[in-house]
Every structure is written in C-alpha cells, then in structure tokens.
Design a protein around this motif. Structure first.
Motif, PDB file in Angstrom:
ATOM      1  N   ARG C 255       0.837  -1.210   0.000  1.00  0.00           N
ATOM      2  CA  ARG C 255       0.000   0.000   0.000  1.00  0.00           C
ATOM      3  C   ARG C 255       0.868   1.255   0.000  1.00  0.00           C
ATOM      4  O   ARG C 255       0.467   2.289   0.487  1.00  0.00           O
TER       5      ARG C 255
ATOM      6  N   GLY D   5      -5.191   2.747   0.133  1.00  0.00           N
ATOM      7  CA  GLY D   5      -5.515   1.523  -0.580  1.00  0.00           C
ATOM      8  C   GLY D   5      -4.248   0.881  -1.102  1.00  0.00           C
ATOM      9  O   GLY D   5      -3.148   1.421  -0.959  1.00  0.00           O
ATOM     10  N   GLU D  12      -6.877  -4.213  -4.762  1.00  0.00           N
ATOM     11  CA  GLU D  12      -7.841  -3.523  -3.916  1.00  0.00           C
ATOM     12  C   GLU D  12      -9.256  -3.981  -4.268  1.00  0.00           C
ATOM     13  O   GLU D  12     -10.071  -4.303  -3.391  1.00  0.00           O
TER      14      GLU D  12
END
Lengths: 345, 420, 257, 231
Positions: C255, D5, D12
């Motif tokens: 991320r 995200g 995702e």
C-alpha cells in the motif's frame, strides 16, 4: 600473481639495459661528421658524404637540411660534439652570424666555395621558347611597380601588358615560399637587380625590401617547398612558369624547358662564368677546432674539394652543380687543404 | 494530411537519409581508393630493380693483390680497374666521353657489387663470370617505362648512344628485373637505385621502442593512480582537463619542447632516435593515458567489490583484478598511440631527424632518419627514381600503421571481457 | 519466535551515514543475532544496502561517504582507525546483487581469497579449501569436473553460488548478502534459499531482499527500513503476519506510495 | 481496511469484492436462520421448500469466495492484514455456510412436526432461536465495523446459548418423559435445538476469526461452555 612479478622483473631489466646502452655510447665522442645548413647545397653535400662513407675509412657524415639561416645558428652555437662541424650555405656568412660565432667561441672558420648554382625560369615543353629580361620578370612578380613615375599596385595581367614583344598570355608564376633558399637567391638576383631605377628611388631606403616584395593578387602562386611538385605543375599547365635550381631542370628535361634570361639560356658554362644572369656561388663553412676531434673531418674537406667531386668533370656536375672557374677553384682548394680560416671581424 | 500520407513521408525521409549516408560512405571510399591507387601505381615499381648482366673477368692481375687470395685480402682490394675493364666491354666506345656514358648505365656501386660477388664466390677468381649489376636510375626508369624515349636527345636524360646500348642489351636479353632487396636493406643514398629504407626503418624502430619504454609505464602508472587512487578533488580535475588538453596540442609543440630542453639544456645528441623517442613519448603520454583511463573505467565496479569483499586491499584489488582486465584496452590504446607517433614528422624535423643518414643506425644514439621523415626527404629530391621510392615508403608506412591498428583491434576483440 | 536466548553477533548503535551532504542513514540501532538469518526489507534507496555495507566497511571505498556511530561485532568496535579492514572483510564476507565472479577459472575464483590471506601452505591444502567451499555452497557436484573453466561460463544461479563459495573460502563468521537472488530465475533462487537455510547453522547471515516472500522463507528476523531510518525490527513471523507499525504494514501489503 | 488503498488497484478491487461477497453471504445466512426459526415456531410447512432452495445460493457464494481466496493467495501472496483478511474470510465463509446448512436442517425438521405444537415446548426454543439470530447479526455487524469488543462480547455470549440450549433440551426431555408417544416429535425437536446450538458455535468461530483478523492473535483461554447436556 607470481607470473606478474616475473614480467615486472623482465621489464625492469630491459629498461635498465637500454638505459645503460644508450648513455654508455652517448658518453663517447662523436665519430661521425655532422653537417647542417642550406637545402640548396644539401643534394651536393649528400652525394659527397655518401661517396666519402663508401670509401670505408670513416662513417658517412650525417647531413641535415635546416636552411642557410638555421644552419648558421646551429653552427655558431658553440664548439664540441653537440654542435655541427660543417654548415652549408647558399650565400656567404653574414656579419651578424660572424659575431654570433665569435661570441660562442667558434673563432676559426674555414670557408669553402662549393660551386655555382643557377636558377632556371622554366615552363612546360608544350609552350614555345621564351626570353625575358630581369626587369620584365620583376614587373611580372613585384607587388608594386612604377608606372609613369608613380608607384602603383602591380597592374599587369598579361605578359604583353609589360612588353608588347611578350606573348599575350596571362601571367601565372609558381613561386617558392619565402623560407626557401631558392627564393632568397631569386630575390637578390632577379627582384633586386631587375627593380627599375625609378622604383628604387621611389622606394627610397627600403628599396631592397620593397623591390623583393611579391604580388599577392593571384598571378604569383606560392607552390610550396617541394620543387618536384612545381615541376609537375608546370608540366601540366603550359601557361605557367616557375623557378627552381638548375638540377631540377636537368632531371626533368623531358617535361620542362628553361626560358632564356636576357637572351642567355642556362648552361653549365653560362652559370660558371655568370654570363647566365641568375647564378650564384654556394658555400660551406667548417670548424677548424673540430679537425682532429671529429674523425675524418679533414679528409672530408679534402674529398669535397677534390677534382673528382668539384672539378669540371667531377661527379657533382652530373647532378647540376656548376663547377668553379679554375682560378677560384684553386683558392678554395687551398683553403680546404691548408685549413685557411676567414677573418670574423 | 492523412495517415497514409504521413506514413509515406516518413518512409521517404528515411530513404533520403539512407541515400545521404550511402553517398558519404562511397565518397570516403572513393577518396581512399584514389589515394591508394595513386600511391600504388607510383610506388609498386620501386619494389623491382633493373639489372644488367655483364660478363666480368675476374682477372687477379688487375687486383694488384699481394700474398694469398682469400676473403680478407679480397675485401681490401681495389676492384675499380677490374670493374671498369669488364663493363666497358659490353659495347664498343670510340672515345672517353662514350666510355663515361657506358659507365653511367650502371649504378655507382658497380665496383662493390662486383667485389661482393667474388667475396661470396672466391673460387671464380681468374674466370669470366656473368654478374648482374644494378642499372643506374636513368636506365631503371627507362626500363620501367617512366621515361619517354621519343623526345629529342637534348630533352632526354639518356643519350642516343646509351639508348643504342640499352636496345642492344635488351636484344641480347641481358637486361632483367629483380626484386629490389636494396629497398629494405640499404640506408639512404643519393642514387635512387641504391637508396633504401633500412636506416629509417631502424630509426623508426628505435624511436618507437624508446617511446614505448618511456610512455607505457608512465602512462599506465599515471592512469592507475588517477583512476583508482587519487582523491577526487579540484586538483585531480585540473590534471584531467590538462591531460585532455595536452592530447590536443599540435605535435610540433612537442618538437619545440624537445629542441629547447633535450637538445639545448640536456645536450642530448641531435638527430637521434633517443631524443625522438623521448619527444614522441611526451606527445604520446596523454594520448595513451586517455584510453588507459577509459579502459580502467570500463572495468565494472562489481569486480572491485568482489575483490574487496574477500579481503583484498585496494592495491591488490587494482593490480590483481582491475589492471589485468583493463590490459587489452590499455594495450590497444598504447598501440594506437604508438602508431600515431610512428607517423609523426613535424616534431622530428625540429630535433634534427631530417637528416641524410647513410649508415644504418645500430643503437638509439646513432643519428638516423625515420620513415615519415624519409618520405619527406625523398619527396624533395630532384631524381626521378625517388618518386617511386617515396610512394613505396608511404606504402610501407601505411602497412605498418594498418598492422598496428589491426593488432590493436585484435587485442581488444580477443581479450576484452564482455560485461553483460 | 524466541529471540532472547540467541547471542547478539552484530550490534549497530546510533549509526549515521552521509553521502556528501546527504544523510543516508539516521540513528540506526539494530541487533543481529548469531547463526540466524536477518532480512532487511524496505523500498529502494531506503538505506538497507548502505547499512550492510557498514558491517564490512565497504563504504570506505566511496570517497564522499562518512560513517558516524558504532558497529560492534562480538562486542568489538569495527569503525575504529586501528581496525584492519582486510581482516574485517575476511571475517565478514559479502555476496552481491549481480553474480560477480572474477573472469578467471572456477578454481581461481575460490582460491583468490585464501591466497591473499595466506590460508593455504600448499596445493593440497588449497585444493581442500576449494572443495570444501564449493561443497558448502552446494556447487561442488555441478562443477567438480570443470574447475578450470572460467567462472563466467556458469549459469547465473551457479555463478551466484560460486560467489557464495568464494565468500566462504576465507572462513568468514558473517555473510552479507545484498539482494543475492534479484538477477536469478526462480529455480536458481530456490537453490540459493535452500543454501542460505543450510548456511545459517554455521554463519550469521544478513540478507537484503526486495522479495517479501523470500524474507519470510529464509529469515528469522526482519528489519524494515524506510528513508534511512529503521522503522521496525521483529521476528519475521511477526513482521509479516501482524506488524506493529502501520508503515511496515503498508509496505508489506503493497500500500506504499 | 487501512486508510490508504493498495498500490495495485485490481488487488484492492479483489479484496473489496471478497468483502462484499462475505457480507452478502452473511445477510443471506441471517435470513435463512430467521426463516428457519419462524418456520419451526409457526410449524409453517409451506416455507420449508423455499428455505431448502435458498441454501443453494449460500453454497454458491461460498464456492465463489473460495475461488476468490485461492486467486488472491496465488496472485498476491497477501501479507499481514491482507493475509489475515483472506484467511479469516475463508474461515468465516465456511462457518456461514455451515450455519446455512444447519438452518436448512432445522427447516427440514418442520415437516414431520405436528401442526399444534404445545407452547411449553416452544418457549425456550424461541428464546434460543432469538438469541442465536441476534448473535449472528451482532457477528456480522462486528465484521463490518471491525469491532474487537463486539467480537469478544459475542464470544462470551456463547455461554448463554449453551445454557439456553440445555434448558430447551431439558424441556423437551421432560415432555418426552410425560408421554412415550411423543418420542418422534421430541426427537425432531431435540435435533432442532442441537442444530441451533451448533449454529451458535459457528458464530463463536466467526467471532474468533474476526478477532484474529483484527488483532493478529487468537482469543486466549478456553471457550466458555454451558453445562453439558444431560441426557
């Protein structure tokens, strides 16, 4: 790694050996005559040197073509193995050079007149025979000429502009560069002698320099030091003229022919008695102090001035040297034999 | 403009560019061919020598020998009379002028050639033996077709009388061409038929060796230090810039340096390969240092890291790994540098290498000429025979340069590691 | 994973590294356990490689690099002036990202280290060192018949194992690996990982890797570097299942940035 | 999920879709449970078929979720939170599927039951059903909110489920003792009760999975148990 060390060792040894070799022999006295000087005398000196070497008693002298001025400078730099023994000259030693020699301890100089050199003004065999006067040549080549009592930039474009008797051809002359001995000789024998009285008086003090100045408007073309090249260019272009030593003319008679000057064609006899107008004596100078130090120097002087070389049927005449008249030859022969020195003052 | 038109335009531009490239390349090739053709057409004849077969009468009475006849006594003997006697017999002469013309058909060395033949074959004494003697330059050029013969006599180097003899000899098949070994074994001479590049070849050889011995270690050490050990600061930057500048300095400047320091101050002997070698090594140094540094730089850092990581010191890393790997590039750089030095003329003129040297030098301190200088000297000679000699020397020089460059390329391709 | 009973081999304390004016590492404190694999992860340019190069003072080579603070191996400071860097590197071997065998024979590649350290007195001893090192690096069986062929003729994975064998040849205590598998195919990677697993019984290993999976597979302890700081150090299991730091979590779950 | 995200958008999206499917499965299961309980209480034999049919949908969703998880594992090698989400989702979906199955079994038992079921039998059963439904609802809420406290609460409440089960079983046993003729019906009811209790256990499992998802650790200590059923 181990190999590398061995390699390094070998290289070190080679370096050491060569260093020792070079300096060991360098330390010895010179066993070879060294000659410098004029490129005009060079061809004659080399022939003598080669024959001298072939006789076997001495090593062949080493001859370097440095030009008369350069030769004088080296010659007058001092006495000893690092300085040349002989310098060739296409003119007599100047007083300035004498002073330099004296200053550096070169006190006893032997002057030898080698012979005479003629300069031919030549053109292709394809064009008809020609005849010029010195003044005509000067007018064709000079940067400034007198016209109706006034100095003007050279206005002549065709030979016929100079004199109606001359052909109506564009002026095109290949000239040697200012550094060459031939050009020097040409300047003193043609440009200064041919320079008109009016022009001389108009130039005043600087007349010697100004008369010799050549035009730069394309009618006189600098062709480089290489006389062979000038010959090739003349052969290819029937309208062009050029000047160079008599020997080049002799060697290339199949391609070029010489113009008459004041009605005289260049010939051995003409140059010898100076009846051919563009002729001059050639010299070399030797150091008396080196005689007995450099092996063979005395013998070389003897060989050079021998009848076999310089005499009227000597081998130097074969390659274009014009031998001295017999009275002059006797003087020069004595000087060489008896090591007669000249007065430096 | 439609898409198709744009596409076509693009292809046309590409085609045009290709054509320009092709034209440029072919122009270059044409120039090279012209140069080569010009040199070869003039120079190839220099590799042969015209010989005249003469029946020599080795009459021992003409030699005025005292004591036994052996090689030593023959060496000291004067063969002039014997030689002239035999040579004059090839054609009848009615006076001394014609006799002289006969002798001038031969190279001035005829006396020594006749002598050498007997020394080699001492058993031929008091016999009449056919010996091949080198013809003079004029006959040589005539025989090679470089002199036209349909000219009036006064414009020919060869007289009608000589021409008659020549034709007569041709008829009797006494005139022959053979490989010109003099070109390689003899030193300079004023007789084109006797002149060779042996002296200048040795001169060039000594010069290059001296240049190599001086410049190679210094250049290697300098480049290793600069590349591997020197701190990166303003001083090293300054040195680097100056090395690059020095490589671009005209060679004649180095000649002046040699003249000013080696000859004037250190009083080294003039006209010698020693001085030439030192002068040229000054010139060559920066030109070698640059490729040396480049090839050191080309050794990937991973090799250095590998050596360092197993505990090699900096010195070991450099000398065990980096330098050996850089060696092919270094060597080829050196060879190319030396090739440049080999072709250099200007600095040699200033230190007196432009000299007429007949004796072949046997050490770097003997006066000598070098190949490019020989070209320069001969190109100025009046005799026609030197034209072909000049071209032949150029051919030799070009040959050496090509060989050296080929070696350099070979070394690089064969031994240089490819780093993926 | 129990960490407490392992002995600490390498201890970095307040380590700061500068490249000229740019600071590359900030106050690194990291303990590396003996006979264990410690993986260092983090985005490119985070200072992992700089850190491991501090352990064998490979940064000394870079002129503009300045190291402050302390690195101790077995309690002895290595950044002091009197520490001989050659001896240090004998003790701390290194394997690099790209296999970098010397362009010499396989044998010479291994023998080089022992030669410069004078580890072998004769040819037999040297043969022995070469064989042992290659065996330890699980390469012996593949190359024993062609020891005189150039090291560069091997495949990438073999080359890397050759480099590991070369590092082992001088009998190090610590092996630093800077992304040793990044240039290799999966099979070669698997072989190296297998080897690392084996080597950790005798050596302390620090490995920099970009592959999380590899870090999980081979290491017992993992440190996460970010922007020259060490963000989190913990047992590998903890780091990859449930890291304490959100930045670590974001990095390992992809991320980041 | 965390604030930022994944760098890889499709990752995702995959995780989001996994979550959505699980939520949908949860709500379907919740409905099944409610429908089954209602059918039992009301002895509504009509709705049984519908419930049985609806279970198929839950099974389908479970298969989908399983496939999705396999894909994520292969493609993404999930780490840390993603790894925990994936593993928990797999477990939760299994538990939900089991709950769905149990609901179906409960519904199937309606068919043999007499239409007039005595109230004394249904009282505890209804309370049990309500509690389990609430537990399930809370578990799903806790999942949506990632609430650790709620998960612990649910986990602890399983004790009540067990207690209620015991109570309901005792009631049925008492009823059986009264009249041996009631044997068949009582057996069915005992199964229903037991099934509901087991659904409660699965809900506890969900709470445990949820706790692991959130905390990365397993709930410590033995699970609270009601008194064992005396039979």
């Amino acid at each position: 790694m181990f190999n590398k060390e061995i390699n390094m060792k070998i290289i070190k040894n080679i370096v050491a050996v060569i260093a020792i070799l070079s300096f060991a022999s360098y330390a010895q006295a010179r066993d070879q005559i060294k000659i410098v000087g004029s490129s005009t005398v060079y061809p004659y000196a080399t022939v003598v040197a080669e024959k001298f070497g072939k006789q076997g008693s001495f090593k062949t002298p080493v001859i370097e073509s440095t030009g008369t001025g350069g030769g004088m400078k080296l010659f007058c730099a001092g006495i000893g193995v690092n300085h040349p023994d002989i310098t060739n000259a296409s003119r007599a030693i100047k007083s300035k050079e004498k002073a330099l020699c004296e200053k550096n301890g070169v006190k006893d100089i032997i002057e030898v007149v080698v012979g005479n050199d003629g300069i031919t003004f030549s053109h292709s065999v394809k064009s008809p025979d020609a005849n010029f006067t010195k003044e005509q040549l000067w007018r064709a080549l000079a940067a400034k000429v007198d016209v109706n009592g006034k100095l003007v930039e050279n206005p002549y474009k065709k030979w016929s502009d100079i004199d109606a008797s001359l052909p109506s051809k564009k002026i095109e002359i290949l000239i040697a560069p200012p550094t060459s001995g031939t050009r020097d000789a040409w300047n003193s024998l043609v440009m200064n002698k041919g320079c008109s009285k009016e022009a001389k008086s108009l130039f005043g003090d600087k007349s010697k320099k100004e008369c010799a100045k050549m035009r730069e408007d394309g009618y006189a073309v600098e062709a480089g030091e290489n006389d062979t090249l000038i010959v090739q260019k003349l052969a290819a272009n029937p309208d062009a003229y050029g000047f160079f030593g008599y020997s080049y003319y002799l060697a290339n008679k199949d391609k070029i022919k010489a113009a008459a000057i004041n009605g005289v064609k260049p010939s051995l006899e003409g140059i010898q008695d100076y009846s051919y107008p563009i002729a001059r004596p050639l010299f070399f100078y030797a150091k008396k102090a080196h005689v007995g130090v450099v092996p063979g120097l005395k013998e070389f002087l003897d060989a050079f001035t021998s009848k076999k070389a310089m005499g009227s049927r000597g081998y130097l005449t074969d390659i274009g040297l014009v031998p001295l008249a017999s009275d002059k030859y006797k003087v020069t022969r004595t000087a060489a034999k008896d090591l007669v020195t000249i007065n430096l003052k | 403009m439609t898409k198709e038109q744009r596409l076509k335009k693009r292809y046309r531009a590409e085609k045009r560019f290709k054509m320009y490239g092709l034209i440029s390349v072919s122009l270059a090739v044409i120039f090279v061919l012209i140069l080569v053709q010009n040199i070869f057409s003039k120079g190839s004849s220099a590799f042969s020598r015209t010989m005249i077969e003469v029946a020599v009468n080795y009459d021992s009475s003409l030699l005025e020998l005292e004591g036994p006849i052996n090689q030593n006594s023959l060496k000291d003997a004067d063969f002039y009379d014997l030689a002239v006697e035999s040579l004059l017999k090839i054609y009848p002469a009615k006076d001394s002028k014609e006799e002289r013309q006969i002798l001038r058909l031969f190279s001035p060395d005829y006396e020594f050639e006749i002598k050498d033949f007997l020394i080699k074959n001492p058993n031929k004494i008091d016999q009449i033996v056919p010996v091949k003697i080198t013809a003079s330059d004029d006959i040589d050029q005539l025989n090679k077709g470089n002199f036209p013969r349909d000219l009036p006599e006064d414009r020919r180097r060869v007289s009608n009388y000589q021409l008659n003899i020549y034709d007569n000899l041709i008829e009797k098949e006494k005139i022959d061409k053979k490989f010109n070994n003099y070109l390689f074994t003899k030193g300079d001479s004023r007789d084109p038929e006797l002149a060779g590049i042996g002296g200048s070849l040795m001169g060039s050889f000594f010069t290059i060796i001296i240049c190599l011995i001086l410049s190679f270690p210094i250049a290697i050490m300098a480049s290793i230090y600069l590349e591997e050990f020197a701190p990166k600061n303003k001083i090293t930057d300054f040195i680097e810039i100056n090395i690059n500048n020095l490589a671009a300095v005209p060679s004649i400047v180095y000649g002046l340096l040699g003249l000013g320091i080696l000859l004037s101050v250190m009083e080294f002997p003039r006209s010698t390969p020693l001085v030439a070698g030192i002068t040229l090594s000054l010139m060559t140094l920066p030109r070698i240092i640059i490729p040396c540094r480049a090839s050191l730089k080309a050794v990937p850092p991973s090799i250095r890291e590998a050596a360092l990581s197993v505990g090699a010191s900096k010195f070991q890393t450099v000398f065990h790994h980096v330098v050996p790997l850089a060696m092919p590039g270094t060597l080829s750089g050196t060879i190319i540098g030396l090739a440049q030095a080999l072709g250099e003329t200007a600095p040699l003129i200033l230190i007196g290498m432009v000299a007429f040297v007949v004796d072949i030098p046997s050490s770097p301190v003997d006066p000598s000429a070098s190949l490019p200088v020989q070209v320069y000297l001969w190109s100025e000679q009046a005799e026609r025979g030197f034209v072909e000699k000049t071209s032949a020397t150029i051919m030799m020089l070009l040959g050496f340069l090509i060989v050296m460059n080929f070696i350099a390329v070979y070394l690089r391709q064969k031994f240089e590691k490819k780093w993926n | 994973m129990e960490l407490n009973n392992s002995k600490i081999k390498i201890k970095a304390k307040n380590l700061n590294v500068y490249y000229g004016k740019k600071q590359a590492l900030f106050d690194i404190n990291l303990d590396i356990n003996q006979k264990e694999v410690t993986a260092l992860i983090g985005p490119s340019g985070c200072g992992k490689s700089t850190f491991i190069r501090c352990i064998n003072r490979m940064n000394d080579v870079i002129d503009i690099c300045k190291v402050e603070g302390s690195v101790e191996i077995d309690g002895a400071e290595i950044n002091e002036k009197n520490v001989d860097v050659v001896t240090l590197r004998e003790k701390v071997g290194m394997v690099f990202q790209k296999p970098n065998p010397f362009p010499k024979s396989i044998y010479d590649n291994i023998a080089y280290g022992p030669i410069i350290h004078g580890a072998a007195e004769n040819k037999d001893q040297m043969d022995n060192i070469v064989e042992t090192s290659l065996k330890k690096a699980a390469l012996w069986d593949e190359v024993k018949d062609r020891l005189n062929e150039p090291g560069t003729s091997l495949s990438g994975g073999q080359q890397q194992r050759l480099c590991i064998a070369r590092a082992l040849s001088v009998n190090p205590e610590v092996i630093l690996m800077d992304e040793p598998c990044s240039a290799l195919d999966p099979i070669a990677t698997a072989k190296i990982e297998e080897l690392i697993d084996d080597l950790k019984k005798s050596y302390t290993i620090v490995i920099v890797t970009h592959s999380m999976a590899q870090a999980v597979r081979v290491s017992q302890k993992t440190g996460f570097f970010h922007l020259g700081k060490i963000i989190e150090v913990d047992s590998t299991e903890k780091i990859f299942k449930n890291p304490a730091n959100k930045m670590t979590q974001d990095y390992i779950t992809g991320r980041f940035g | 999920m965390s604030g930022t995200g994944h760098t890889v958008k499709s990752y995702e999206e995959e995780m989001q879709s996994l979550n959505d499917n699980l939520v949908m499965m949860g709500s379907l299961t919740e409905n099944q449970m409610a429908d089954a309980m209602a059918a039992v209480i009301k002895v509504d034999k009509e709705s049984v078929d519908k419930i049985v049919k609806n279970d198929g949908k839950i099974n389908e969703l479970r298969t989908t979720i399983d496939n999705q998880i396999t894909n994520v594992l292969v493609k993404r090698a999930p780490m840390a939170i993603d790894l925990r989400i994936t593993i928990s989702t797999m477990k939760i979906s299994h538990d939900l599927e089991r709950i769905g199955d149990l609901a179906k079994s409960v519904a199937k038992k309606v068919k043999p039951l007499p239409v007039d079921l005595p109230d004394e039998l249904i009282g505890s059963l209804r309370r049990l059903g309500d509690l389990v439904q609430k537990q399930l609802k809370d578990a799903l809420d806790a999942y949506l909110n990632r609430s650790k406290d709620k998960a612990i609460e649910i986990w602890k409440k399983d004790e009540q489920v067990d207690d209620l089960t015991n109570l309901a079983m005792n009631e049925v046993a008492t009823y059986l003792q009264k009249d041996k003729k009631n044997l068949e019906m009582a057996t069915h009811l005992l199964f229903v009760t037991k099934n509901i209790e087991r659904a409660g256990d699965h809900i506890t499992n969900i709470a445990e999975s949820l706790y692991y998802l959130i905390e990365g650790e397993y709930l410590e200590g033995a699970r609270p148990k009601g008194k064992p059923v005396e039979s």
